[in-house]
Design an enzyme around this catalytic site. Structure first.
Site, PDB file in Angstrom:
ATOM      1  N   ASP A 190      -6.925  -1.862  -4.184  1.00 13.14           N
ATOM      2  CA  ASP A 190      -7.899  -1.582  -3.128  1.00 13.14           C
ATOM      3  C   ASP A 190      -9.044  -0.718  -3.654  1.00 13.14           C
ATOM      4  OD1 ASP A 190      -6.229  -2.955  -1.379  1.00 13.14           O
ATOM      5  OD2 ASP A 190      -5.340  -1.125  -0.554  1.00 13.14           O
ATOM      6  N   ASP A 206       0.860  -1.185   0.000  1.00 21.17           N
ATOM      7  CA  ASP A 206       0.000   0.000   0.000  1.00 21.17           C
ATOM      8  C   ASP A 206       0.893   1.231   0.000  1.00 21.17           C
ATOM      9  OD1 ASP A 206      -2.358  -1.468   0.073  1.00 21.17           O
ATOM     10  OD2 ASP A 206      -2.486  -1.427   2.260  1.00 21.17           O
TER      11      ASP A 206
END
Length: 156
Positions: free
Chosen positions: A136, A117
């Site tokens: 995501d 991320d």
């Protein structure tokens, strides 16, 4: 199903290319943070071993394999659903978003042991402590889109 595959492939490639770029070219894993357009867009490296917002992070290594199995199960479920009862063009696009994003995060778990991320966005006095990635976003938009726009074959 061709549209699902095209959208899923596009999302998967974009997700993996952006992760490769920030992790290996920009060396965000080493640097930790890069302010791009603060506070609206920043790169903050976060290795997520859990699910959304770091839930289940720090669990045993078997958790990774369970999360991989769950993601692949969801992908299989959506593929079967789209084959049996295609929801129309819009629904197929949302299905492709969800599938491509889920597969992107599965590959991260296989390659790195965690999901890479790096996107961090804040605005208007709110400081977001979390990081996310293209996969995501795609999973989130795809799931919401399927929930809202999969009412039948005529949905567009």
């Amino acid at each position: 199903m061709r549209l699902v595959a095209i959208v899923a492939a596009a999302v998967f490639v974009i997700d993996q290319l952006t992760k490769w770029w920030v992790v290996h070219v920009m060396e965000l894993a080493r640097v930790g943070a890069i302010d791009v357009f603060p506070p609206y867009l920043n790169f903050r490296m976060a290795w997520n071993t859990g699910i959304n917002f770091g839930l289940l992070s720090g669990q045993a290594d078997w958790t990774r394999w369970i999360l991989i199995a769950v993601a692949l199960g969801i992908v299989l479920f959506v593929v079967v659903w789209m084959r049996r009862d295609p929801p129309g063009r819009t629904g197929l696009i949302f299905a492709g978003l969800l599938i491509g994003g889920a597969l992107g995060n599965v590959v991260d778990r296989l390659l790195y042991g965690a999901v890479a991320d790096f996107l961090n966005m804040s605005c208007c006095g709110f400081t977001n402590p979390y990081a996310f990635n293209v996969a995501d976003i795609s999973v989130f938009v795809g799931a919401i889109g399927l929930a809202l726009f999969s009412g039948g074959k005529n949905a567009s």
